[in-house]
Scaffold this active site. Sequence first.
Site, PDB file in Angstrom:
ATOM      1  N   LEU A  40       0.914  -1.012  -0.096  1.00 55.87           N
ATOM      2  CA  LEU A  40       0.195   0.021   0.045  1.00 55.87           C
ATOM      3  C   LEU A  40       1.080   1.033  -0.077  1.00 55.87           C
ATOM      4  O   LEU A  40       1.906   1.298   0.906  1.00 55.87           O
ATOM      5  CB  LEU A  40      -0.871  -0.038   1.176  1.00 55.87           C
ATOM      6  N   ASP A  41       0.641   2.322  -0.781  1.00 55.32           N
ATOM      7  CA  ASP A  41       1.321   3.476  -0.837  1.00 55.32           C
ATOM      8  C   ASP A  41       1.559   4.113   0.459  1.00 55.32           C
ATOM      9  O   ASP A  41       0.620   3.853   1.385  1.00 55.32           O
ATOM     10  CB  ASP A  41       0.747   4.263  -1.948  1.00 55.32           C
ATOM     11  N   LYS A  42       2.415   4.828   0.773  1.00 54.50           N
ATOM     12  CA  LYS A  42       2.715   5.601   1.982  1.00 54.50           C
ATOM     13  C   LYS A  42       1.285   6.363   2.350  1.00 54.50           C
ATOM     14  O   LYS A  42       1.172   6.376   3.523  1.00 54.50           O
ATOM     15  CB  LYS A  42       4.182   6.389   1.835  1.00 54.50           C
TER      16      LYS A  42
END
Length: 198
Positions: A40-42
């Site tokens: 999951l992206d930051k």
Amino acid sequence: MARYFIIYKPFGVLSQFSGEGQTLASLFHFPKTVYPVGRLDKDSEGLLIITDDKQLNHHLLNPRFGHQRTYLAQVEGIPDQEALRQLEKGVDINVDGKIYRTKHAVAKIPEQVPDLPERNPPIRYRKNVPDTWISLTLIEGKNRQVRKMTAAVGHPTLRLVRWSVEKLTIQGFQVGEVREMEKEEIYRALGLSGFRRK
């Protein structure tokens, strides 16, 4: 014996155990053998599976198996039926410098948004621009796909939460919460063979 953990990844945490910035190692003392399945992206939150089960990793990441993952996206504006229809039919997004047409999806404005914990920091509200929660179920996971899709129909994403993978959800989780699960329990929730309900 494989280990299985489900976490609610907070905003601002990297989907890795080492490197600069806040990582998954700050949430829990995980065994050294495990790793996140996918990422999951930051700046995205929500469900992340952490395991050392190579078979499960292969099944969830191989596009051939196309499992469902549902995201809740808080977007700018109020999408109309045409925007939702476009999201469902497929939109053109940029993937690694090439135009890619997304696969069939399910897009809707839920009657009731699940009770999500507050985000820290909260999104920036603009008084003159309304926002709407939409539910988007995909069978693929290109880089930043949901954000690119909502932007393509004129509704940029303000907050993004991965809510579920198949029937495995973060219902009732707090931000940063980690739960260990048994293999049978997680395989059944993911609808994998061997533990499928008769």
